[in-house]
Design an enzyme around this catalytic site. Sequence first.
Site, PDB file in Angstrom:
ATOM      1  N   HIS A  32       0.922  -1.043   0.054  1.00  0.00           N
ATOM      2  CA  HIS A  32      -0.098   0.004   0.010  1.00  0.00           C
ATOM      3  C   HIS A  32       0.886   1.185  -0.071  1.00  0.00           C
ATOM      4  O   HIS A  32       1.564   1.443   0.939  1.00  0.00           O
ATOM      5  CB  HIS A  32      -0.745   0.083   1.204  1.00  0.00           C
ATOM      6  CG  HIS A  32      -1.966   0.957   1.248  1.00  0.00           C
ATOM      7  ND1 HIS A  32      -1.734   2.383   1.303  1.00  0.00           N
ATOM      8  CD2 HIS A  32      -3.268   0.807   0.986  1.00  0.00           C
ATOM      9  CE1 HIS A  32      -2.829   3.077   1.312  1.00  0.00           C
ATOM     10  NE2 HIS A  32      -3.936   2.117   0.848  1.00  0.00           N
ATOM     11  N   HIS A  61       0.354   2.263  12.024  1.00  0.00           N
ATOM     12  CA  HIS A  61       1.694   2.935  11.750  1.00  0.00           C
ATOM     13  C   HIS A  61       1.738   4.272  12.870  1.00  0.00           C
ATOM     14  O   HIS A  61       0.831   4.661  13.417  1.00  0.00           O
ATOM     15  CB  HIS A  61       1.723   3.729  10.326  1.00  0.00           C
ATOM     16  CG  HIS A  61       0.704   4.565   9.952  1.00  0.00           C
ATOM     17  ND1 HIS A  61      -0.690   4.296   9.394  1.00  0.00           N
ATOM     18  CD2 HIS A  61       0.617   5.911   9.889  1.00  0.00           C
ATOM     19  CE1 HIS A  61      -1.387   5.109   9.293  1.00  0.00           C
ATOM     20  NE2 HIS A  61      -0.657   6.370   9.412  1.00  0.00           N
ATOM     21  N   GLU A  64      -1.282  14.120  11.203  1.00  0.00           N
ATOM     22  CA  GLU A  64      -2.288  13.893  10.318  1.00  0.00           C
ATOM     23  C   GLU A  64      -3.502  14.407  10.916  1.00  0.00           C
ATOM     24  O   GLU A  64      -4.242  13.906  11.887  1.00  0.00           O
ATOM     25  CB  GLU A  64      -2.392  12.599   9.907  1.00  0.00           C
ATOM     26  CG  GLU A  64      -1.006  11.759   9.566  1.00  0.00           C
ATOM     27  CD  GLU A  64      -1.183  10.496   9.039  1.00  0.00           C
ATOM     28  OE1 GLU A  64      -1.977   9.746   9.386  1.00  0.00           O
ATOM     29  OE2 GLU A  64      -0.115   9.977   8.728  1.00  0.00           O
ATOM     30  N   HIS A 122      -4.240  12.768  14.624  1.00  0.00           N
ATOM     31  CA  HIS A 122      -3.232  11.824  15.142  1.00  0.00           C
ATOM     32  C   HIS A 122      -1.933  12.587  14.851  1.00  0.00           C
ATOM     33  O   HIS A 122      -1.285  12.824  13.948  1.00  0.00           O
ATOM     34  CB  HIS A 122      -3.168  10.531  14.183  1.00  0.00           C
ATOM     35  CG  HIS A 122      -4.496   9.950  14.174  1.00  0.00           C
ATOM     36  ND1 HIS A 122      -5.134   9.274  13.035  1.00  0.00           N
ATOM     37  CD2 HIS A 122      -5.554   9.399  15.018  1.00  0.00           C
ATOM     38  CE1 HIS A 122      -6.356   8.815  13.351  1.00  0.00           C
ATOM     39  NE2 HIS A 122      -6.585   8.878  14.604  1.00  0.00           N
ATOM     40  N   HIS A 160      -1.951   4.722  15.058  1.00  0.00           N
ATOM     41  CA  HIS A 160      -3.310   4.565  14.617  1.00  0.00           C
ATOM     42  C   HIS A 160      -3.261   3.839  13.299  1.00  0.00           C
ATOM     43  O   HIS A 160      -2.238   3.391  12.743  1.00  0.00           O
ATOM     44  CB  HIS A 160      -3.599   5.939  14.250  1.00  0.00           C
ATOM     45  CG  HIS A 160      -2.764   6.936  13.226  1.00  0.00           C
ATOM     46  ND1 HIS A 160      -1.701   7.387  13.636  1.00  0.00           N
ATOM     47  CD2 HIS A 160      -2.960   7.132  11.950  1.00  0.00           C
ATOM     48  CE1 HIS A 160      -0.948   7.941  12.679  1.00  0.00           C
ATOM     49  NE2 HIS A 160      -1.699   8.028  11.465  1.00  0.00           N
TER      50      HIS A 160
END
Length: 440
Positions: A299, A335, A341, A366, A372
């Site tokens: 991803h 991660h 974020e 976050h 998260h």
Amino acid sequence: MPVTKFSTPEKHMYLNGFQSYHESEAVPNTLPVGANSPQRPAHGLFAEKLSGTSFIAPRCENLQTWLYRILPSAAHLPFEKINEDGDVQANLGDLAKVNQLPRQLRWDPFDLDDSADWVRSLKLLGGVGNPAMKSGLGIFIFAAGTSMPDKLAFYSADGDFLIVLQHGVMDIQTELGHILARPNEIVVIPRGIRYRVTLPAGPIRGYILELFDGHFKLPELGPIGSNGLANARDFQAPVAAFDEDTSSAWTINCKYNNTLFSAEQNHTPFDVVGWHGLYYPYKYDLGRFNVIGSTSFDHPDPSIYTVLSHPVADFVIFPPRWLVQEDTFRPPWYHRNTMSEFMGLIMGEYDAKTGGGFRAAGASLHNVMSAHGPDADAHAKASAADLHPVKVGEGSMAFMFESPLMIGVTDWALETCHKLQHKYNEASWVPIKPAFQRSV
């Protein structure tokens, strides 16, 4: 009122990442030829230079625009600090008093406010830095139910506003012309440009990232090549449109160091008959974003979805897209990272948060190194999914303000707005059960 019009930049010089030289005039022969500032501008106008960078900034970074207007913008009475019993000052917040927290935070959808206009709807959710030092950023929520009063204009001296509209329609009358914004579009209004917001279709709501230093650019494409992500030609700039009012009382509100000031003048600020340069407001339809993704495995990091970039903040979106990777976990990994974020949802459902707690008009934060990732339900579904090609995010658009800075949170965001989800962790990650088997 002038007819709302738009144009794409006519000359694609791609200075400063995408900011092309652009010119527009509402009356023929307004703009000079071969000179930036003639002794006597055409039609009895005044020449005024609007600079968004220092005068000696490198040519590739220098942003400035020449305005040809009926009266200069300096023609007003002194600015005075607004002192009133209402909540205007509280809405703008105080970055010196934000709460720095390592917690994961999430908010329910923010309420619409039928009584507030654009200025009074601005509420500081969080941020970091100091506008006076031109460092850092601010994150605002807005929810307005009425148009700005007649004869009132606003501008921020603190930084550029990146406006993410989630609900409603905004008719933004700027000095350089009109911009009509709808959900799934963003608008960037650079520092210092005066404007007023009217609501042709009822209440509006959304998010703002204010950048205190510099300006957004398109990210470099590197190995992607010459096309992809947000393309320069899809950004739209306003067409010159002016009012001739030189005999009415106008009020100019100024956001200066996160404090609201006001000045009076006897003429409209929207009297620019023509303009040319590199410093202007613009809008972009997020539906035009050209998604790039993996066609093999893994991803990609969310940076692959970057629309606009700056050293202290990137604007990233998660649009409808195809997932075709093989033998891999397709949602974002769990991660921790050095970036903060802040996420919002314009419409639909974000594919990594399927439990219903992250909803349109809500938000999450976050901060630096706060762990998260997918909630328990999304992880379970993704781990067991048949990995055939599938399109995700249809009818959805999530976004992220991503910053290397620690984003402080205001008391309004933590307490006053009553939208904070106090059981965010318990709802999202605490339910995850261990499945470790030593002998598999």
